[in-house]
Design a protein around this motif. Structure first.
Motif, mmCIF file in Angstrom:
data_model
loop_
_atom_site.group_PDB
_atom_site.id
_atom_site.type_symbol
_atom_site.label_atom_id
_atom_site.label_comp_id
_atom_site.label_asym_id
_atom_site.label_seq_id
_atom_site.Cartn_x
_atom_site.Cartn_y
_atom_site.Cartn_z
ATOM 1 N N VAL A 4 11.361 -2.439 -12.248
ATOM 2 C CA VAL A 4 10.763 -1.392 -13.325
ATOM 3 C C VAL A 4 9.173 -1.410 -13.394
ATOM 4 O O VAL A 4 8.609 -2.166 -13.437
ATOM 5 C CB VAL A 4 11.276 -2.043 -14.670
ATOM 6 C CG1 VAL A 4 10.893 -1.184 -15.847
ATOM 7 C CG2 VAL A 4 12.959 -2.065 -14.758
ATOM 8 N N VAL A 5 9.007 0.023 -13.172
ATOM 9 C CA VAL A 5 7.322 0.508 -13.310
ATOM 10 C C VAL A 5 7.145 1.139 -14.650
ATOM 11 O O VAL A 5 8.077 1.600 -15.338
ATOM 12 C CB VAL A 5 7.033 1.140 -12.342
ATOM 13 C CG1 VAL A 5 7.376 0.081 -10.805
ATOM 14 C CG2 VAL A 5 7.857 2.439 -12.012
ATOM 15 N N PRO A 49 3.101 2.159 -6.724
ATOM 16 C CA PRO A 49 2.450 2.004 -5.355
ATOM 17 C C PRO A 49 3.559 1.928 -4.375
ATOM 18 O O PRO A 49 3.769 1.120 -3.566
ATOM 19 C CB PRO A 49 1.770 0.854 -5.347
ATOM 20 C CG PRO A 49 2.503 -0.111 -6.257
ATOM 21 C CD PRO A 49 2.854 0.842 -7.678
ATOM 22 N N VAL A 50 4.580 3.172 -4.473
ATOM 23 C CA VAL A 50 5.607 3.235 -3.657
ATOM 24 C C VAL A 50 5.437 3.229 -2.160
ATOM 25 O O VAL A 50 5.876 2.727 -1.150
ATOM 26 C CB VAL A 50 6.615 4.532 -3.784
ATOM 27 C CG1 VAL A 50 7.625 4.706 -2.985
ATOM 28 C CG2 VAL A 50 6.818 4.553 -5.266
ATOM 29 N N ALA A 51 4.143 4.050 -1.778
ATOM 30 C CA ALA A 51 3.952 4.077 -0.262
ATOM 31 C C ALA A 51 3.398 2.693 0.533
ATOM 32 O O ALA A 51 3.508 2.470 1.403
ATOM 33 C CB ALA A 51 2.585 5.088 0.089
ATOM 34 N N HIS A 52 2.669 1.735 -0.684
ATOM 35 C CA HIS A 52 2.014 0.849 -0.279
ATOM 36 C C HIS A 52 2.989 -0.482 -0.147
ATOM 37 O O HIS A 52 3.191 -1.235 0.720
ATOM 38 C CB HIS A 52 0.995 0.434 -1.075
ATOM 39 C CG HIS A 52 0.258 -1.109 -0.667
ATOM 40 N ND1 HIS A 52 -0.423 -1.224 0.705
ATOM 41 C CD2 HIS A 52 0.198 -1.991 -1.368
ATOM 42 C CE1 HIS A 52 -0.869 -2.495 0.713
ATOM 43 N NE2 HIS A 52 -0.333 -3.138 -0.643
ATOM 44 N N VAL A 110 12.522 6.165 -4.676
ATOM 45 C CA VAL A 110 13.172 5.121 -3.489
ATOM 46 C C VAL A 110 12.441 5.145 -2.201
ATOM 47 O O VAL A 110 12.304 6.350 -1.515
ATOM 48 C CB VAL A 110 14.523 5.347 -3.288
ATOM 49 C CG1 VAL A 110 15.049 4.326 -2.705
ATOM 50 C CG2 VAL A 110 15.287 5.079 -4.653
ATOM 51 N N TYR A 111 11.976 4.122 -1.688
ATOM 52 C CA TYR A 111 11.422 3.826 -0.278
ATOM 53 C C TYR A 111 12.705 3.419 0.423
ATOM 54 O O TYR A 111 13.128 2.238 0.316
ATOM 55 C CB TYR A 111 10.380 3.026 -0.334
ATOM 56 C CG TYR A 111 9.628 3.102 1.208
ATOM 57 C CD1 TYR A 111 8.602 3.777 1.571
ATOM 58 C CD2 TYR A 111 10.209 2.270 2.176
ATOM 59 C CE1 TYR A 111 7.825 3.980 2.647
ATOM 60 C CE2 TYR A 111 9.386 2.493 3.213
ATOM 61 C CZ TYR A 111 8.657 3.152 3.705
ATOM 62 O OH TYR A 111 7.862 3.182 4.909
#
Length: 286
Positions: A170-171, A178-181, A213-214
């Protein structure tokens, strides 16, 4: 085709033999500059079991085969009906570990019985040894030290499978999450021997969330059907959500319903959403 922006190459493996395509060729097909371009490739085949009408397989853009794809399942049923490969509605479709029930609705949406969520660590798979945990309502959360702050911080995640593994946190604000990181670090964390899809969920109210979602093997996608199911299940188990839940992704909206656990048995998750054909064509692999 695409389902809420999660885009697919859909191939008819019934009328042509596609079994000889290599992992490198799957990657080439999915490449957005040198191929057709897609998050995943869906391969339609004849069923191998008597209780299914068709079988379909899923390949990520990195060429790896995966077990399940919720948005892809909606595109699958729309393709089968539009191409008149079957007149059945609903359809029963064989995927890696189960059979799904798919139904095209009169309004153009597609409803999918995604089956019951899986919580047993061995079946996800998830290795919880030496990972800190805490209980929140009916959900056990696990701390993964993969944060972006100096020295790292623990991301408390819920872990389950919808036929493929998911880790959901949960954010406060999904747009700045920080999805990409953190996504790649969660995906390849050693606690997940087959890697994992990393979900970042913002709770808007008890019946609505935003989600990014990553996905393992594909990176961040505009929508993830199994990720939406997993996020809603985790949110309900944490006491944050009530079924049904509207899931806002960057590519569109999905509706997820889950009645929970009854008499100790997890019930099926029902997903409803769009499936759209973008273009058709032929492609010759070198």
């Amino acid at each position: 085709m695409h389902g809420a922006g999660n885009d697919f190459i859909v191939l008819n493996g019934i009328d042509q033999d596609l079994s000889v395509i290599t992992k490198e060729q799957w990657r080439q097909l999915a490449h957005r500059q040198f191929g057709i371009g897609a998050d995943q490739i869906l391969l339609i085949e004849k069923a191998t079991r008597s209780d299914a009408d068709f079988r379909y397989r899923i390949f990520n853009s990195d060429g790896g085969e995966v077990e399940q794809c919720g948005n892809g399942s909606r595109c699958f049923v729309r393709y089968v009906l539009d191409k008149k490969l079957s007149s059945k509605n609903p359809l029963r479709v064989e995927v890696a570990h189960t059979v799904l029930t798919l139904q095209a609705l009169p309004d153009g949406q597609v409803q999918v019985d995604m089956g019951a969520p899986i919580f047993e660590h061995e079946r996800i798979p998830f290795r919880a040894e030496n990972v800190a945990s805490k209980i929140e309502f009916h959900e056990t959360l696990y701390a993964l030290p993969i944060g972006s702050n100096p020295g790292g911080h623990d991301d408390w995640i819920g872990v389950l499978s919808m036929g493929n593994p998911h880790a959901i946190q949960v954010v406060i604000d999904v747009d700045s999450a920080p999805v990409a990181h953190e996504g790649p670090r969660i995906e390849s964390h050693p606690a997940f021997p087959k890697r994992v899809n990393a979900g970042f969920m913002q709770v808007l109210n008890r019946n609505a969330i935003k989600l990014r979602v990553y996905e393992r093997g594909a990176g961040e996608t505009l929508a993830c059907g199994t990720g939406a199911c997993a996020a809603v299940v985790s949110g309900i188990r944490r006491g944050l959500l009530d079924s049904p839940v509207r899931v806002q992704t960057r590519g569109g909206e999905l509706s997820i319903a889950w009645p929970g656990v009854r008499d100790g048995i997890a019930q099926s998750v029902i997903m409803t959403g769009p499936a759209t054909t973008v273009f058709e064509g032929e492609f010759t692999l070198p």
